[in-house]
Motif scaffolding. Structure first.
Motif, PDB file in Angstrom:
ATOM      1  N   ILE A  28       0.944  -1.032   0.159  1.00 58.19           N
ATOM      2  CA  ILE A  28      -0.158   0.303  -0.079  1.00 58.19           C
ATOM      3  C   ILE A  28       0.369   0.847   0.229  1.00 58.19           C
ATOM      4  CG2 ILE A  28      -1.636   1.232   0.979  1.00 58.19           C
ATOM      5  CD1 ILE A  28      -2.620  -1.098   2.400  1.00 58.19           C
ATOM      6  N   PRO A  29       0.752   1.988  -1.596  1.00 58.71           N
ATOM      7  CA  PRO A  29       1.815   3.211  -1.430  1.00 58.71           C
ATOM      8  C   PRO A  29       1.651   4.469  -0.239  1.00 58.71           C
ATOM      9  CG  PRO A  29       0.418   3.090  -2.938  1.00 58.71           C
ATOM     10  CD  PRO A  29       0.250   1.395  -2.516  1.00 58.71           C
ATOM     11  N   SER A  30       2.321   4.911  -0.119  1.00 62.64           N
ATOM     12  CA  SER A  30       2.519   6.380   1.397  1.00 62.64           C
ATOM     13  C   SER A  30       1.009   7.169   0.817  1.00 62.64           C
ATOM     14  CB  SER A  30       4.513   6.292   1.653  1.00 62.64           C
ATOM     15  OG  SER A  30       4.266   5.550   2.553  1.00 62.64           O
ATOM     16  N   SER A  31       1.797   7.099  -1.014  1.00 62.41           N
ATOM     17  CA  SER A  31       1.211   8.397  -1.320  1.00 62.41           C
ATOM     18  C   SER A  31      -0.391   8.184  -0.889  1.00 62.41           C
ATOM     19  CB  SER A  31       1.656   8.450  -2.667  1.00 62.41           C
ATOM     20  OG  SER A  31       1.381   6.684  -3.488  1.00 62.41           O
ATOM     21  N   ARG A  32      -0.863   7.280  -1.199  1.00 62.09           N
ATOM     22  CA  ARG A  32      -2.813   7.343  -0.809  1.00 62.09           C
ATOM     23  C   ARG A  32      -2.869   7.380   0.104  1.00 62.09           C
ATOM     24  NH1 ARG A  32      -4.486   1.322  -1.898  1.00 62.09           N
ATOM     25  NH2 ARG A  32      -2.919   1.801  -4.352  1.00 62.09           N
ATOM     26  N   ALA A  33      -2.012   6.928   1.235  1.00 62.26           N
ATOM     27  CA  ALA A  33      -2.763   7.859   2.935  1.00 62.26           C
ATOM     28  C   ALA A  33      -2.533   9.246   2.660  1.00 62.26           C
ATOM     29  CB  ALA A  33      -1.688   7.342   3.839  1.00 62.26           C
TER      30      ALA A  33
END
Length: 262
Positions: free
Chosen positions: A33-38
């Motif tokens: 899960i990429p941090s960019s999603r958060a």
């Protein structure tokens, strides 16, 4: 200090992996899960601060991380069951994609076509001119035909109480209040009504019924006072929003006119 070749390779591979690991929020069943999603979710939540959103805090980030992990677990299960191939699901996903793209297009258009202060000032000046410099406190009785309106005028001139006769008014908003319309500028009413209103003096009643698209009005003017026009600063957000919507509508109509629709 020197490293053995095998030890050196381990260090190099670990160093190379660090940036990649830093970009991942978590790995669920082997899927990252990429941090960019958060970051995107937190940005959206923080941007809603004026509407009760939350500031960017470690607690919020922990909550978002947990939520994204939960979502990933559920998405993986849905994929395992093949639900993504369901026609209804595909159609809903397509609609969601369209909504996201349209929002992005609108945001891009607004960014590239900002509303100028001069346009806001011009719209405000126009608003002030239309509103006028006076406010009127009036009462009215609305009926369907002219004969009924004339009969009401005759009763009022004979000493009838406006509040009692207003109970038969077809205007539900004011009938229960004795026909009271409160304070308003002439621009708040349709032209035949406002023309008749401004021609009256405080305490006066219209001698003849006033016809509008709503029916026949009997109007009584109670008081007049200087208009309380809001300042530019007070209405600037609303004017900006209205001008933006006008620009967006013109943009959409232009795109529609150029589109080939069969």
């Amino acid at each position: 200090m020197t490293f053995k070749p095998s030890r050196l390779l381990v260090v190099l591979f670990a160093a190379a992996a660090l940036p990649v690991m830093a970009q991942n929020l978590a790995v669920v069943n082997g899927k990252a899960i990429p941090s960019s999603r958060a970051d995107m979710m937190i940005k959206q939540l923080s941007a809603q601060g004026a509407q009760g959103g939350q500031p960017d805090t470690p607690e919020l980030r922990a909550m978002v991380k947990d939520e994204l992990i939960n979502r990933e677990v559920l998405i993986q299960e849905a994929d395992k069951l093949g639900l993504g191939n369901n026609p209804d699901v595909k159609a809903q996903a397509d609609i969601a994609r369209q909504s996201i793209l349209i929002r992005a297009l609108v945001a891009d258009f607004i960014k590239k076509n900002p509303i100028k202060d001069a346009d806001i000032q011009a719209e405000y000046d126009k608003f002030k001119a239309q509103a006028g410099d006076k406010e009127y406190h009036a009462q009215h009785i609305l009926v369907e035909n002219e004969a009924d309106a004339k009969a009401i005028i005759a009763k009022l001139k004979a000493g009838g109480k406006f509040e009692d006769l207003a109970k038969q008014s077809k205007d539900p908003g004011s009938a229960a209040n004795g026909g009271d319309l409160g304070w308003a500028t002439p621009a708040s009413f349709v032209k035949p009504f406002s023309d008749a209103l401004v021609a009256l003096k405080p305490g006066q009643l219209t001698d003849t019924p006033v016809k509008t698209q709503f029916g026949y009005h009997v109007i009584k003017l109670d008081e007049v006072r200087p208009a309380k026009i809001p300042t530019l600063a007070e209405v600037k957000p609303q004017i900006t929003e209205a001008l933006q919507q006008k620009k967006l509508q013109a943009y959409q109509q232009d795109l529609r006119a150029k589109a080939v629709v069969k």
